[in-house]
Design a protein around this motif. Sequence first.
Motif, mmCIF file in Angstrom:
data_model
loop_
_atom_site.group_PDB
_atom_site.id
_atom_site.type_symbol
_atom_site.label_atom_id
_atom_site.label_comp_id
_atom_site.label_asym_id
_atom_site.label_seq_id
_atom_site.Cartn_x
_atom_site.Cartn_y
_atom_site.Cartn_z
ATOM 1 N N LYS A 207 -12.966 26.476 -12.539
ATOM 2 C CA LYS A 207 -11.707 27.059 -13.117
ATOM 3 C C LYS A 207 -10.557 25.854 -13.226
ATOM 4 C CE LYS A 207 -12.654 31.601 -11.792
ATOM 5 N NZ LYS A 207 -12.044 33.113 -11.074
ATOM 6 N N GLY A 208 -11.035 24.663 -13.507
ATOM 7 C CA GLY A 208 -9.961 23.656 -13.551
ATOM 8 C C GLY A 208 -9.544 23.143 -12.233
ATOM 9 N N VAL A 209 -10.191 23.555 -11.039
ATOM 10 C CA VAL A 209 -9.602 22.994 -9.648
ATOM 11 C C VAL A 209 -10.634 21.935 -9.316
ATOM 12 C CG1 VAL A 209 -9.041 23.599 -7.397
ATOM 13 C CG2 VAL A 209 -8.131 25.002 -9.181
ATOM 14 N N ARG A 210 -10.282 20.802 -8.796
ATOM 15 C CA ARG A 210 -11.223 19.970 -8.442
ATOM 16 C C ARG A 210 -11.450 20.167 -6.786
ATOM 17 N NH1 ARG A 210 -10.915 14.179 -11.462
ATOM 18 N NH2 ARG A 210 -10.600 15.037 -13.657
ATOM 19 N N TYR A 211 -12.587 20.017 -6.438
ATOM 20 C CA TYR A 211 -13.168 20.106 -4.822
ATOM 21 C C TYR A 211 -13.828 18.853 -4.724
ATOM 22 C CZ TYR A 211 -11.635 24.757 -5.617
ATOM 23 O OH TYR A 211 -11.021 25.945 -5.719
ATOM 24 N N HIS A 212 -13.830 18.296 -3.623
ATOM 25 C CA HIS A 212 -14.601 17.273 -3.191
ATOM 26 C C HIS A 212 -15.100 17.552 -1.692
ATOM 27 C CE1 HIS A 212 -11.517 15.137 -5.444
ATOM 28 N NE2 HIS A 212 -12.566 14.444 -5.900
ATOM 29 N N GLN A 213 -16.580 17.014 -1.692
ATOM 30 C CA GLN A 213 -17.151 17.475 -0.611
ATOM 31 C C GLN A 213 -18.048 15.993 -0.152
ATOM 32 O OE1 GLN A 213 -17.901 19.974 1.336
ATOM 33 N NE2 GLN A 213 -18.932 18.437 2.606
ATOM 34 N N GLU A 214 -17.554 15.510 1.066
ATOM 35 C CA GLU A 214 -17.918 14.248 1.792
ATOM 36 C C GLU A 214 -19.559 14.565 2.250
ATOM 37 O OE1 GLU A 214 -16.660 11.641 2.613
ATOM 38 O OE2 GLU A 214 -14.373 12.007 2.332
ATOM 39 N N ALA A 215 -20.511 13.537 2.093
ATOM 40 C CA ALA A 215 -21.743 13.709 2.622
ATOM 41 C C ALA A 215 -21.632 13.428 4.143
ATOM 42 C CB ALA A 215 -22.404 12.417 2.039
ATOM 43 N N LEU A 216 -22.631 14.392 4.748
ATOM 44 C CA LEU A 216 -22.509 14.625 6.379
ATOM 45 C C LEU A 216 -23.253 13.211 6.822
ATOM 46 C CD1 LEU A 216 -23.318 18.347 6.759
ATOM 47 C CD2 LEU A 216 -21.001 17.196 6.341
ATOM 48 N N GLU A 217 -22.756 12.827 8.011
ATOM 49 C CA GLU A 217 -23.389 11.741 8.427
ATOM 50 C C GLU A 217 -24.622 12.249 9.102
ATOM 51 O OE1 GLU A 217 -22.515 8.514 12.194
ATOM 52 O OE2 GLU A 217 -20.908 9.311 11.292
ATOM 53 N N THR A 218 -25.702 11.383 8.636
ATOM 54 C CA THR A 218 -27.074 11.727 9.173
ATOM 55 C C THR A 218 -27.988 10.431 9.047
ATOM 56 O OG1 THR A 218 -28.996 13.088 8.585
ATOM 57 C CG2 THR A 218 -27.939 12.015 6.703
ATOM 58 N N GLU A 219 -28.939 10.584 9.901
ATOM 59 C CA GLU A 219 -29.998 9.460 10.003
ATOM 60 C C GLU A 219 -30.831 9.767 8.820
ATOM 61 O OE1 GLU A 219 -33.398 7.273 13.051
ATOM 62 O OE2 GLU A 219 -31.853 8.595 13.886
ATOM 63 N N VAL A 220 -30.982 8.685 7.897
ATOM 64 C CA VAL A 220 -31.610 9.017 6.560
ATOM 65 C C VAL A 220 -33.066 8.468 6.883
ATOM 66 C CG1 VAL A 220 -31.806 8.379 4.220
ATOM 67 C CG2 VAL A 220 -29.648 8.857 5.053
ATOM 68 N N VAL A 221 -34.002 9.457 6.625
ATOM 69 C CA VAL A 221 -35.383 9.073 6.682
ATOM 70 C C VAL A 221 -35.970 8.908 5.317
ATOM 71 C CG1 VAL A 221 -37.833 9.816 7.218
ATOM 72 C CG2 VAL A 221 -35.895 10.174 8.898
ATOM 73 N N ASP A 222 -35.436 9.894 4.279
ATOM 74 C CA ASP A 222 -35.920 9.923 2.897
ATOM 75 C C ASP A 222 -35.080 10.687 2.030
ATOM 76 O OD1 ASP A 222 -37.376 10.073 0.654
ATOM 77 O OD2 ASP A 222 -39.101 11.249 1.216
#
Length: 272
Positions: A207-222
């Motif tokens: 609805k015209g409003v911007r939202y931002h979502q940070e990536a969560l810190e995690t140990e990336v396997v794949d």
Amino acid sequence: MKIITIGDNVVDCYLDQGKYYPGGNCVNVAVNCKRSGAEEVGYIGVFATDDKADHLKNVLGEEKVDFHRSRTVEGISGQPKVNLSEDGDRIFVGGPTNTVRHQVKIRLIQDDIDYLKNFHVAHSSCYSFLEEELPVLSEHIKVSFDFSDRREPEYLGRVCPHISYGFFSGADLNEEELERLVSELEKYDLEVIGITRGARPALFIHKGVRYHQEALETEVVDTMGAGDSFIAGFLTAFVETKNIVHALEVAAHNASVTCGFYGGFGYPKALV
């Protein structure tokens, strides 16, 4: 919340492991919606007649995803070959081009339409070759669509008039290119625009409003399937609650969990 996904199923073949994992955007989204708490999940796709298709069906049964409206076509399953980089990013290195996915497209019939009317939203993607069916589909149900990195104006014009939720991969976009994409998408009446950006915060517009979502810190396997699980978490929570902040938190959590194991959602089998 009830969701149906329509489109691709494949098995991702990990060359370094000698194993394959069930996947495909629409299968990944279906399974992750069910895991996220969706009351009912359906899937319509084209299955082959090989052992890999049997594994896909068994897995969907285990995950309580109803696929009875799917088609079966003589031939082999999609089998993209995958290598992993040192930081867990998936690198596709080809695969057979004579699969059932290359041979046939899904054409929705009245029985399909009657079935999908029981759901709140239908999800598909640019990998599903369903573009010709979107005008009919959208007459009966809200449509979610994963564009991946398909951002050409002509393609947007073909798809966007028929969808409510549009998801994009924008990890390669700089700020100017991102704003250009948003400006292009504003021509269409999308309820939600979602642009994931790799390690950078995802941008969602409602609805015209911007939202931002940070990536969560995690140990990336794949990272395989992380974007699909993000979409699944968002759709499940947003359609149920209409709370976009909560939905983005659920989505980020889902993606973080998926990055912690191999494959889109597990279930490895040996390549033979």
